[in-house]
Scaffold this motif. Structure first.
Motif, PDB file in Angstrom:
ATOM      1  N   MET A 153      18.867  44.971  -2.887  1.00 13.86           N
ATOM      2  CA  MET A 153      18.240  44.179  -3.468  1.00 13.86           C
ATOM      3  C   MET A 153      18.086  42.905  -3.247  1.00 13.86           C
ATOM      4  O   MET A 153      17.015  42.398  -3.250  1.00 13.86           O
ATOM      5  N   LEU A 154      19.124  42.246  -2.551  1.00 16.84           N
ATOM      6  CA  LEU A 154      18.844  41.035  -1.961  1.00 16.84           C
ATOM      7  C   LEU A 154      17.654  41.038  -0.827  1.00 16.84           C
ATOM      8  O   LEU A 154      16.913  39.875  -0.624  1.00 16.84           O
ATOM      9  N   ARG A 155      17.670  42.016   0.057  1.00 17.33           N
ATOM     10  CA  ARG A 155      16.583  42.247   1.001  1.00 17.33           C
ATOM     11  C   ARG A 155      15.186  42.266   0.342  1.00 17.33           C
ATOM     12  O   ARG A 155      14.372  41.615   0.672  1.00 17.33           O
ATOM     13  N   ALA A 156      15.136  43.213  -0.697  1.00 14.98           N
ATOM     14  CA  ALA A 156      13.933  43.319  -1.445  1.00 14.98           C
ATOM     15  C   ALA A 156      13.452  41.853  -1.999  1.00 14.98           C
ATOM     16  O   ALA A 156      12.279  41.531  -2.023  1.00 14.98           O
ATOM     17  N   TYR A 157      14.465  41.290  -2.457  1.00 14.63           N
ATOM     18  CA  TYR A 157      14.117  39.873  -3.089  1.00 14.63           C
ATOM     19  C   TYR A 157      13.892  38.994  -2.144  1.00 14.63           C
ATOM     20  O   TYR A 157      12.786  38.128  -2.343  1.00 14.63           O
ATOM     21  N   ALA A 158      14.247  38.874  -1.058  1.00 11.33           N
ATOM     22  CA  ALA A 158      13.823  37.956   0.081  1.00 11.33           C
ATOM     23  C   ALA A 158      12.019  38.318   0.693  1.00 11.33           C
ATOM     24  O   ALA A 158      11.609  37.411   0.759  1.00 11.33           O
ATOM     25  N   ILE A 159      11.985  39.584   0.582  1.00  8.01           N
ATOM     26  CA  ILE A 159      10.560  39.818   0.907  1.00  8.01           C
ATOM     27  C   ILE A 159       9.718  39.564  -0.269  1.00  8.01           C
ATOM     28  O   ILE A 159       8.381  38.704  -0.047  1.00  8.01           O
ATOM     29  N   GLY A 160      10.132  39.804  -1.500  1.00  9.54           N
ATOM     30  CA  GLY A 160       9.328  39.373  -2.780  1.00  9.54           C
ATOM     31  C   GLY A 160       9.109  38.002  -2.843  1.00  9.54           C
ATOM     32  O   GLY A 160       8.158  37.482  -3.436  1.00  9.54           O
ATOM     33  N   GLN A 161       9.955  37.030  -2.448  1.00  6.30           N
ATOM     34  CA  GLN A 161      10.080  35.657  -2.458  1.00  6.30           C
ATOM     35  C   GLN A 161       9.104  34.969  -1.223  1.00  6.30           C
ATOM     36  O   GLN A 161       9.311  33.780  -0.990  1.00  6.30           O
ATOM     37  N   GLY A 162       8.453  35.765  -0.621  1.00  2.00           N
ATOM     38  CA  GLY A 162       7.618  35.621   0.824  1.00  2.00           C
ATOM     39  C   GLY A 162       6.776  34.552   0.319  1.00  2.00           C
ATOM     40  O   GLY A 162       6.535  33.444   0.974  1.00  2.00           O
ATOM     41  N   ALA A 163       6.008  34.547  -0.766  1.00  2.00           N
ATOM     42  CA  ALA A 163       4.865  33.438  -1.143  1.00  2.00           C
ATOM     43  C   ALA A 163       5.571  32.217  -1.294  1.00  2.00           C
ATOM     44  O   ALA A 163       4.862  31.150  -1.033  1.00  2.00           O
ATOM     45  N   SER A 164       6.690  32.108  -2.007  1.00  2.00           N
ATOM     46  CA  SER A 164       7.234  30.594  -2.112  1.00  2.00           C
ATOM     47  C   SER A 164       7.555  30.073  -0.952  1.00  2.00           C
ATOM     48  O   SER A 164       7.329  28.683  -0.661  1.00  2.00           O
ATOM     49  N   THR A 165       8.067  30.824   0.090  1.00  2.00           N
ATOM     50  CA  THR A 165       8.562  30.250   1.324  1.00  2.00           C
ATOM     51  C   THR A 165       7.021  29.941   2.233  1.00  2.00           C
ATOM     52  O   THR A 165       6.937  28.936   2.672  1.00  2.00           O
ATOM     53  N   GLN A 166       6.187  30.907   1.919  1.00  2.00           N
ATOM     54  CA  GLN A 166       4.728  30.466   2.564  1.00  2.00           C
ATOM     55  C   GLN A 166       4.152  29.077   1.901  1.00  2.00           C
ATOM     56  O   GLN A 166       3.462  28.516   2.691  1.00  2.00           O
ATOM     57  N   ALA A 167       4.343  29.127   0.747  1.00  2.00           N
ATOM     58  CA  ALA A 167       3.757  27.693   0.165  1.00  2.00           C
ATOM     59  C   ALA A 167       4.431  26.547   0.575  1.00  2.00           C
ATOM     60  O   ALA A 167       3.884  25.577   0.686  1.00  2.00           O
ATOM     61  N   VAL A 168       5.440  26.474   0.584  1.00  2.00           N
ATOM     62  CA  VAL A 168       6.431  25.428   1.136  1.00  2.00           C
ATOM     63  C   VAL A 168       6.119  24.963   2.508  1.00  2.00           C
ATOM     64  O   VAL A 168       5.658  23.878   2.841  1.00  2.00           O
TER      65      VAL A 168
END
Length: 220
Positions: A153-168
């Motif tokens: 789940m942590l790895r899946a969450y890391a993928i799902g949060q990609g847009a946040s890091t991309q925005a930063v």
């Protein structure tokens, strides 16, 4: 009544701030597509086929914002029923987010400035991987493999949060260079954001989850 520690409130606040641009910017887009005032720049793809992007925005919001609650020790340890109920919602939201993301990646028409072959294939691979990790996490919890469930789940969450890091990263690039990254450079920065997220996830797994598993095993 669920009571959270100060550090847990700080963690949730950090997630809200970190996810603000893609999460709440996406909600503005949903309101626009529902007939609200035009705030964000016009997106022709969203106007032509709004259903996938609406599903993606809403499910991603649930997965990234509500999903952060699942990592809180107070919820996992002291309120297992709430953890299970939220978990079921997050599983569905994560799968819908990934599936709608895959649909948009393949069927929406992007210019080379916004998506080249490298970004296309990374999106396809990571979208499929996110679904696989979520399914694996569900199977793992069914067999009481807590470590495998948590790491998946942590790895899946890391993928799902990609847009946040991309925005930063994208904002930092604009501030530093003075213009938006486009073409292969943009693709590279977006891919790097996912690599960074997955690297952080692996560091957390090795520094927190696996040592905790060993400590519990030695205490038995």
């Amino acid at each position: 009544m669920i009571r959270l520690q100060k550090t847990e409130w700080a963690f949730l606040g950090l997630i809200l701030v970190y996810s603000f641009i893609p999460a709440f910017g996406g909600l503005i887009r949903v309101l626009e597509l529902a007939g609200g005032p035009q705030i964000a720049p016009v997106n022709a793809r969203a106007l032509l086929a709004p259903t996938p992007i609406i599903l993606h925005i809403l499910s991603s919001f649930l997965f990234c914002i509500v999903g952060a609650v699942q990592f809180l020790p107070s919820i996992r340890w002291h309120h297992p029923t709430a953890h299970r109920i939220i978990g079921r919602v997050i599983v569905v939201a994560g799968c819908v987010s990934a599936l709608s993301g895959l649909w948009m990646t393949h069927f929406y028409v992007f210019s080379e400035a916004l998506q080249g072959p490298a970004l296309y294939w990374v999106r396809i691979i990571l979208g499929a991987a996110m679904i696989g990790l979520i399914v694996w996490a569900v199977v793992a919890i069914g067999t009481r493999d807590i470590l495998q469930h948590s790491t998946s789940m942590l790895r899946a969450y890391a993928i799902g949060q990609g847009a946040s890091t991309q925005a930063v990263i994208g904002i930092a690039w604009i501030i530093t260079v003075g213009s938006e990254a486009l073409g292969p450079l943009r693709d590279g920065l977006m891919i790097f954001a996912w690599v960074l997220n997955l690297l952080v996830a692996e560091i957390l797994i090795r520094s927190l989850l696996r040592p905790a598993k060993r400590l519990r095993s030695s205490a038995l």
